[in-house]
Design a protein around this motif. Structure first.
Motif, PDB file in Angstrom:
ATOM      1  N   ASN A  92      -6.788 -12.763 -25.543  1.00  9.52           N
ATOM      2  CA  ASN A  92      -8.215 -12.936 -25.798  1.00  9.52           C
ATOM      3  C   ASN A  92      -8.693 -11.719 -26.585  1.00  9.52           C
ATOM      4  OD1 ASN A  92     -10.842 -13.959 -25.679  1.00  9.52           O
ATOM      5  ND2 ASN A  92     -11.288 -12.789 -23.829  1.00  9.52           N
ATOM      6  N   GLY A  93      -8.531 -11.751 -27.897  1.00  8.71           N
ATOM      7  CA  GLY A  93      -8.912 -10.611 -28.721  1.00  8.71           C
ATOM      8  C   GLY A  93      -7.829  -9.556 -28.742  1.00  8.71           C
ATOM      9  N   ASP A  94      -8.189  -8.359 -29.220  1.00 10.74           N
ATOM     10  CA  ASP A  94      -7.216  -7.281 -29.386  1.00 10.74           C
ATOM     11  C   ASP A  94      -6.960  -6.477 -28.119  1.00 10.74           C
ATOM     12  OD1 ASP A  94      -6.794  -7.882 -32.039  1.00 10.74           O
ATOM     13  OD2 ASP A  94      -8.379  -6.526 -32.737  1.00 10.74           O
ATOM     14  N   SER A  95      -7.799  -6.631 -27.097  1.00  9.30           N
ATOM     15  CA  SER A  95      -7.662  -5.744 -25.950  1.00  9.30           C
ATOM     16  C   SER A  95      -7.728  -6.460 -24.601  1.00  9.30           C
ATOM     17  CB  SER A  95      -8.744  -4.666 -26.002  1.00  9.30           C
ATOM     18  OG  SER A  95     -10.022  -5.258 -25.940  1.00  9.30           O
ATOM     19  N   GLU A  96      -7.456  -7.759 -24.566  1.00  8.45           N
ATOM     20  CA  GLU A  96      -7.533  -8.475 -23.294  1.00  8.45           C
ATOM     21  C   GLU A  96      -6.603  -9.690 -23.316  1.00  8.45           C
ATOM     22  OE1 GLU A  96     -11.340  -9.047 -20.747  1.00  8.45           O
ATOM     23  OE2 GLU A  96     -11.212 -10.801 -22.059  1.00  8.45           O
ATOM     24  N   PHE A  97      -5.981  -9.980 -22.157  1.00  7.79           N
ATOM     25  CA  PHE A  97      -5.249 -11.234 -22.026  1.00  7.79           C
ATOM     26  C   PHE A  97      -5.431 -11.782 -20.619  1.00  7.79           C
ATOM     27  CE2 PHE A  97      -2.022  -8.110 -20.882  1.00  7.79           C
ATOM     28  CZ  PHE A  97      -1.298  -8.706 -19.861  1.00  7.79           C
TER      29      PHE A  97
END
Length: 135
Positions: A100-105
């Protein structure tokens, strides 16, 4: 059960497609994960929430494999649906991770536990986590 869930969080399958794909390169670094664990009640046929916790881990590459050093344990990462043995049980993990974006999963792990002395599933657990990169 607690050790199983810890193993599960660090046994992430690298799944997804397109921009949502979680790759080895993406996972390298420091992460904080907010987790919720559930247990499956057979006679009610549904999962019930057990607890919520926060974990911190640092993903590193060693000899071409991903490893995590955490406040819990160090585990190597496996791809695909897999099983492993732990004392008298066989555990089958099915894990999905989505970026989810560059800094979250987001991660969902379902672990089915089978007693080695029985063919029936003895327990099932689910862990859901939101992991955020630490800068």
């Amino acid at each position: 059960m607690k050790k199983l869930l810890f193993i599960g969080i660090f046994s992430i399958i690298l799944a997804g497609c397109g921009d949502n794909k979680v790759t080895n390169e993406y996972l390298i670094g420091k992460w904080d994960c907010d987790t919720t664990t559930f247990t499956y009640i057979n006679n009610l046929k549904q999962y019930f929430k057990l607890n919520q916790k926060k974990y911190h881990f640092n993903m590193e590459e060693k000899d071409g494999q991903l490893f995590t050093g955490s406040d819990v344990d160090e585990r190597d990462f496996k791809t695909g649906k897999y099983s492993f043995e732990l004392s008298d049980d066989t555990i089958i993990n099915d894990v999905v991770a989505v970026k989810n974006g560059d800094s979250e999963f987001f991660v969902t792990i379902i672990s089915d536990i089978y007693d080695k002395n029985s063919v029936d599933r003895s327990e099932s657990a689910k862990l859901e986590a939101i992991c955020t990169r630490i800068k």
